[in-house]
Design an enzyme around this catalytic site. Structure first.
Site, PDB file in Angstrom:
ATOM      1  N   ARG A  18       7.274   1.767   1.100  1.00  0.00           N
ATOM      2  CA  ARG A  18       7.567   0.345   1.209  1.00  0.00           C
ATOM      3  C   ARG A  18       7.966  -0.222  -0.149  1.00  0.00           C
ATOM      4  NH1 ARG A  18       2.786  -2.432   3.255  1.00  0.00           N
ATOM      5  NH2 ARG A  18       3.098  -1.072   5.045  1.00  0.00           N
ATOM      6  N   ARG A  61       6.239   0.003   9.964  1.00  0.00           N
ATOM      7  CA  ARG A  61       5.453  -0.607   8.894  1.00  0.00           C
ATOM      8  C   ARG A  61       6.161  -0.474   7.556  1.00  0.00           C
ATOM      9  NH1 ARG A  61       0.918   1.660  11.565  1.00  0.00           N
ATOM     10  NH2 ARG A  61       0.736   3.333  10.026  1.00  0.00           N
ATOM     11  N   ASP A 111      -1.589  -3.864  13.909  1.00  0.00           N
ATOM     12  CA  ASP A 111      -2.314  -3.426  15.092  1.00  0.00           C
ATOM     13  C   ASP A 111      -3.374  -4.470  15.414  1.00  0.00           C
ATOM     14  OD1 ASP A 111      -5.132  -2.130  13.934  1.00  0.00           O
ATOM     15  OD2 ASP A 111      -3.464  -1.966  12.534  1.00  0.00           O
ATOM     16  N   GLY A 125       0.815  -1.210   0.000  1.00  0.00           N
ATOM     17  CA  GLY A 125       0.000   0.000   0.000  1.00  0.00           C
ATOM     18  C   GLY A 125       0.842   1.250   0.000  1.00  0.00           C
ATOM     19  N   ARG A 158      -0.485  -8.664  -3.268  1.00  0.00           N
ATOM     20  CA  ARG A 158      -0.539  -7.578  -2.294  1.00  0.00           C
ATOM     21  C   ARG A 158       0.304  -7.964  -1.083  1.00  0.00           C
ATOM     22  NH1 ARG A 158      -2.361  -3.950   1.290  1.00  0.00           N
ATOM     23  NH2 ARG A 158      -3.681  -4.600   3.022  1.00  0.00           N
ATOM     24  N   ARG A 209       1.630  11.219  -8.478  1.00  0.00           N
ATOM     25  CA  ARG A 209       1.134  11.398  -7.117  1.00  0.00           C
ATOM     26  C   ARG A 209       2.030  10.702  -6.083  1.00  0.00           C
ATOM     27  NH1 ARG A 209      -5.459  11.637  -7.184  1.00  0.00           N
ATOM     28  NH2 ARG A 209      -5.669  12.694  -9.185  1.00  0.00           N
ATOM     29  N   SER A 246      -0.436  -4.396   5.362  1.00  0.00           N
ATOM     30  CA  SER A 246      -0.680  -4.523   6.793  1.00  0.00           C
ATOM     31  C   SER A 246      -2.155  -4.819   7.029  1.00  0.00           C
ATOM     32  CB  SER A 246      -0.271  -3.242   7.523  1.00  0.00           C
ATOM     33  OG  SER A 246      -1.006  -2.138   7.025  1.00  0.00           O
TER      34      SER A 246
END
Length: 235
Positions: free
Chosen positions: A25, A218, A205, A21, A88, A44, A91
């Site tokens: 990363r 993360r 979390d 995401g 994918r 972006r 998290s």
């Protein structure tokens, strides 16, 4: 050909694409694991890279947050750039009582209340599941490398804050392991376009206990999941 959201040329992406995401990363994976990595897009600041892993061409492309963002990038990568295998690596929020921070969860199904998935399936509830061959390759790789992985159902949620009160009891009743915001959309779009998709999630979390890890962690400490994804992608 460039798209409104990806300023790359056809051929810039490999057929196999890892999709975190977080754009940072994606950058971390490219710099840490890929040889001859080249940045191929940055619209972006949604960063994408292509390089090699153990001699095989691999791309990594961020998908942002939520099902609309995932739908945009998955569709464009498949239809305009020839992606055949999307994994994918994200998290999730743990739900089940025996789920802990940094556990790796590989969904064998992603329930959802998302209207987009129903719209794609004539208003009915589509069973969003990963590609079986990729799931099997993940299981075999994890078993061979002795990586602990939990397999089971997750829930792809449109909410991040202020979930409906009835949601959590329903998740617990139906043995949902965790929440994410993208997997159901990825599985559905992949099925519609006859390509392979898989999701790997690290628990960042826990919904019940309130435990969490930092945003910096993360970005850079999900290495076990990243390595499992890379090895699965070339199996």
């Amino acid at each position: 050909m460039m798209t409104p959201h990806i300023n790359a040329n056809r051929g810039d992406f490999a057929e196999t694409i890892l999709m975190p995401g977080d754009p940072l990363r994606a950058k971390y994976i490219a710099q840490t694991y890929l040889s001859n990595a080249k940045q191929v897009c940055d619209v972006r600041n949604m960063l994408g890279y292509t390089g090699e892993y153990k001699g095989q061409e691999i791309s990594v492309m961020a998908h942002g947050m939520g099902t609309p963002s995932m739908a945009i990038y998955a569709n464009e990568l498949i239809k305009e750039f020839g992606a055949k295998k999307l994994i994918r690596i994200g998290s999730c929020g743990g739900v089940a009582s025996d789920i802990s921070l940094r556990d790796i969860i590989v969904p064998n199904g992603a329930s959802t209340g998302n209207a987009m998935n129903r719209a794609r399936f004539a208003g009915y509830d589509y069973a969003a599941v990963p590609d079986f061959e990729l799931l099997k390759a993940c299981w075999q790789t994890a078993d061979m490398q002795d990586v602990p992985v939990r397999y089971g159902n997750i829930f792809t949620n449109d909410f991040f804050y202020e979930d409906p009160e009835a949601l959590l009891p329903a998740l617990l009743k139906m043995n949902i392991l965790a929440l994410d915001m993208e997997s159901a959309a990825l599985f559905t779009i992949a099925a519609q376009n006859r390509v392979q998709a898989l999701s790997m999630l690290t628990v960042s979390d826990h919904i019940i206990t309130g435990e969490k890890i930092s945003s910096a962690d993360r970005q850079t400490t999900f290495n076990q999941m990243m390595e499992l994804a890379l090895e699965t992608s070339i199996k």
